[in-house]
Design a protein around this motif. Structure first.
Motif, mmCIF file in Angstrom:
data_model
loop_
_atom_site.group_PDB
_atom_site.id
_atom_site.type_symbol
_atom_site.label_atom_id
_atom_site.label_comp_id
_atom_site.label_asym_id
_atom_site.label_seq_id
_atom_site.Cartn_x
_atom_site.Cartn_y
_atom_site.Cartn_z
ATOM 1 N N GLU A 182 8.533 2.199 -28.875
ATOM 2 C CA GLU A 182 7.333 2.865 -29.367
ATOM 3 C C GLU A 182 6.422 3.263 -28.204
ATOM 4 O O GLU A 182 5.827 4.336 -28.202
ATOM 5 C CB GLU A 182 6.599 1.933 -30.332
ATOM 6 N N GLN A 183 6.335 2.398 -27.202
ATOM 7 C CA GLN A 183 5.514 2.693 -26.023
ATOM 8 C C GLN A 183 6.040 3.931 -25.300
ATOM 9 O O GLN A 183 5.266 4.813 -24.912
ATOM 10 C CB GLN A 183 5.505 1.488 -25.079
ATOM 11 N N PHE A 184 7.366 4.015 -25.109
ATOM 12 C CA PHE A 184 7.936 5.188 -24.444
ATOM 13 C C PHE A 184 7.719 6.454 -25.276
ATOM 14 O O PHE A 184 7.428 7.514 -24.729
ATOM 15 C CB PHE A 184 9.421 4.992 -24.127
ATOM 16 N N CYS A 185 7.842 6.340 -26.595
ATOM 17 C CA CYS A 185 7.594 7.505 -27.459
ATOM 18 C C CYS A 185 6.151 7.969 -27.346
ATOM 19 O O CYS A 185 5.877 9.176 -27.273
ATOM 20 C CB CYS A 185 7.923 7.171 -28.911
ATOM 21 N N MET A 186 5.231 7.036 -27.346
ATOM 22 C CA MET A 186 3.818 7.365 -27.214
ATOM 23 C C MET A 186 3.554 8.061 -25.871
ATOM 24 O O MET A 186 2.878 9.088 -25.820
ATOM 25 C CB MET A 186 2.960 6.109 -27.339
ATOM 26 N N MET A 187 4.128 7.522 -24.800
ATOM 27 C CA MET A 187 3.930 8.136 -23.485
ATOM 28 C C MET A 187 4.539 9.533 -23.459
ATOM 29 O O MET A 187 3.961 10.456 -22.887
ATOM 30 C CB MET A 187 4.536 7.265 -22.379
ATOM 31 N N TRP A 188 5.721 9.690 -24.059
ATOM 32 C CA TRP A 188 6.375 11.000 -24.092
ATOM 33 C C TRP A 188 5.473 12.008 -24.799
ATOM 34 O O TRP A 188 5.265 13.122 -24.307
ATOM 35 C CB TRP A 188 7.729 10.897 -24.787
ATOM 36 N N ASN A 189 4.931 11.613 -25.942
ATOM 37 C CA ASN A 189 4.066 12.513 -26.701
ATOM 38 C C ASN A 189 2.759 12.810 -25.970
ATOM 39 O O ASN A 189 2.275 13.935 -25.986
ATOM 40 C CB ASN A 189 3.759 11.933 -28.086
ATOM 41 N N GLN A 190 2.180 11.808 -25.335
ATOM 42 C CA GLN A 190 0.890 11.999 -24.673
ATOM 43 C C GLN A 190 0.987 12.734 -23.348
ATOM 44 O O GLN A 190 0.061 13.450 -22.992
ATOM 45 C CB GLN A 190 0.209 10.650 -24.434
ATOM 46 N N TYR A 191 2.062 12.552 -22.610
ATOM 47 C CA TYR A 191 2.137 13.106 -21.265
ATOM 48 C C TYR A 191 3.084 14.299 -21.150
ATOM 49 O O TYR A 191 2.725 15.331 -20.597
ATOM 50 C CB TYR A 191 2.543 12.023 -20.262
ATOM 51 N N ILE A 192 4.303 14.148 -21.618
ATOM 52 C CA ILE A 192 5.293 15.210 -21.430
ATOM 53 C C ILE A 192 4.959 16.431 -22.276
ATOM 54 O O ILE A 192 5.106 17.564 -21.826
ATOM 55 C CB ILE A 192 6.720 14.714 -21.757
ATOM 56 N N ARG A 193 4.511 16.217 -23.477
ATOM 57 C CA ARG A 193 4.224 17.328 -24.376
ATOM 58 C C ARG A 193 2.839 17.926 -24.172
ATOM 59 O O ARG A 193 2.496 18.914 -24.812
ATOM 60 C CB ARG A 193 4.405 16.880 -25.820
ATOM 61 N N GLU A 194 2.061 17.368 -23.281
ATOM 62 C CA GLU A 194 0.721 17.881 -22.990
ATOM 63 C C GLU A 194 0.795 18.995 -21.945
ATOM 64 O O GLU A 194 1.673 18.981 -21.078
ATOM 65 C CB GLU A 194 -0.162 16.736 -22.464
ATOM 66 N N ASP A 195 -0.105 19.941 -22.033
ATOM 67 C CA ASP A 195 -0.217 20.999 -21.034
ATOM 68 C C ASP A 195 -0.553 20.343 -19.694
ATOM 69 O O ASP A 195 -1.563 19.657 -19.563
ATOM 70 C CB ASP A 195 -1.322 21.979 -21.443
ATOM 71 N N GLU A 196 0.313 20.542 -18.705
ATOM 72 C CA GLU A 196 0.173 19.844 -17.427
ATOM 73 C C GLU A 196 -1.141 20.154 -16.717
ATOM 74 O O GLU A 196 -1.641 19.340 -15.952
ATOM 75 C CB GLU A 196 1.366 20.154 -16.513
ATOM 76 N N THR A 197 -1.727 21.310 -16.983
ATOM 77 C CA THR A 197 -3.004 21.652 -16.334
ATOM 78 C C THR A 197 -4.145 20.776 -16.851
ATOM 79 O O THR A 197 -5.178 20.671 -16.196
ATOM 80 C CB THR A 197 -3.356 23.137 -16.566
ATOM 81 N N ARG A 198 -3.952 20.142 -17.988
ATOM 82 C CA ARG A 198 -4.975 19.268 -18.556
ATOM 83 C C ARG A 198 -4.845 17.828 -18.076
ATOM 84 O O ARG A 198 -5.682 16.992 -18.392
ATOM 85 C CB ARG A 198 -4.896 19.304 -20.072
ATOM 86 N N LEU A 199 -3.784 17.524 -17.325
ATOM 87 C CA LEU A 199 -3.538 16.157 -16.878
ATOM 88 C C LEU A 199 -4.151 15.896 -15.511
ATOM 89 O O LEU A 199 -4.135 16.755 -14.633
ATOM 90 C CB LEU A 199 -2.027 15.896 -16.809
ATOM 91 N N GLY A 200 -4.644 14.691 -15.337
ATOM 92 C CA GLY A 200 -5.175 14.274 -14.047
ATOM 93 C C GLY A 200 -4.058 13.831 -13.120
ATOM 94 O O GLY A 200 -2.880 13.776 -13.499
ATOM 95 N N PRO A 201 -4.409 13.478 -11.884
ATOM 96 C CA PRO A 201 -3.400 13.081 -10.887
ATOM 97 C C PRO A 201 -2.536 11.891 -11.313
ATOM 98 O O PRO A 201 -1.320 11.911 -11.125
ATOM 99 C CB PRO A 201 -4.224 12.739 -9.645
ATOM 100 N N LYS A 202 -3.136 10.857 -11.894
ATOM 101 C CA LYS A 202 -2.350 9.690 -12.315
ATOM 102 C C LYS A 202 -1.406 10.047 -13.458
ATOM 103 O O LYS A 202 -0.272 9.589 -13.503
ATOM 104 C CB LYS A 202 -3.273 8.543 -12.719
ATOM 105 N N ALA A 203 -1.884 10.861 -14.380
ATOM 106 C CA ALA A 203 -1.045 11.278 -15.504
ATOM 107 C C ALA A 203 0.138 12.110 -15.011
ATOM 108 O O ALA A 203 1.244 12.007 -15.547
ATOM 109 C CB ALA A 203 -1.866 12.066 -16.512
ATOM 110 N N ARG A 204 -0.067 12.919 -13.985
ATOM 111 C CA ARG A 204 1.033 13.723 -13.435
ATOM 112 C C ARG A 204 2.097 12.844 -12.785
ATOM 113 O O ARG A 204 3.288 13.165 -12.831
ATOM 114 C CB ARG A 204 0.495 14.746 -12.441
ATOM 115 N N ILE A 205 1.681 11.727 -12.208
ATOM 116 C CA ILE A 205 2.640 10.767 -11.648
ATOM 117 C C ILE A 205 3.470 10.160 -12.768
ATOM 118 O O ILE A 205 4.697 10.017 -12.653
ATOM 119 C CB ILE A 205 1.909 9.669 -10.833
ATOM 120 N N ILE A 206 2.823 9.832 -13.878
ATOM 121 C CA ILE A 206 3.542 9.286 -15.028
ATOM 122 C C ILE A 206 4.543 10.307 -15.554
ATOM 123 O O ILE A 206 5.684 9.969 -15.866
ATOM 124 C CB ILE A 206 2.557 8.853 -16.136
#
Length: 125
Positions: free
Chosen positions: A89-113
């Motif tokens: 569930e944790q990996f699914c949540m991360m996939w939905n929050q980070y991978i499916r998000e527009d990368e321009t909206r992500l901060g530096p730490k999120a881009r590392i994730i």
């Protein structure tokens, strides 16, 4: 986010338990959970290499815990099967929050994730 086995602020639709792991005993009273795939409602994630996480049992509290700082996993549950489901569930949540998000909206730490997740997991159509 998952805290103490509870999911907060995430709208995941969890399917019945997926029991694909190979749980094995490791030395020193530890166990290992191995995950190859995660099948959730609407998508399928496949690990490029089996994901292995060491699990320890707290004998006093009768709970299992798993920590993987690379992916921000710090979970505990009353059984190995429950812990495996929380990890998925944790990996699914991360996939939905980070991978499916527009990368321009992500901060530096999120881009590392995002980079770490893409190295570890792929979405299967």
């Amino acid at each position: 986010m998952i805290i103490n086995g509870e999911s907060f602020g995430v709208g995941l639709h969890h399917t019945p338990p997926f029991t694909s792991s190979d749980q094995e005993e490791a030395p020193d009273g530890c166990s290992v959970i191995t995950i190859s795939d995660i099948c959730e409602s609407g998508f399928h994630l496949r690990f490029k290499h089996q994901y292995r996480i060491e699990v320890r049992k707290n004998q006093q509290e009768s709970v299992y815990d798993a920590i993987d700082e690379r992916y921000g996993i710090d979970l505990f549950a009353s059984s190995l099967d429950e812990l495996e489901e929380l990890i998925k569930e944790q990996f699914c949540m991360m996939w939905n929050q980070y991978i499916r998000e527009d990368e321009t909206r992500l901060g530096p730490k999120a881009r590392i994730i995002v980079k770490k997740l893409k190295e570890l997991i792929e979405e299967v159509s």
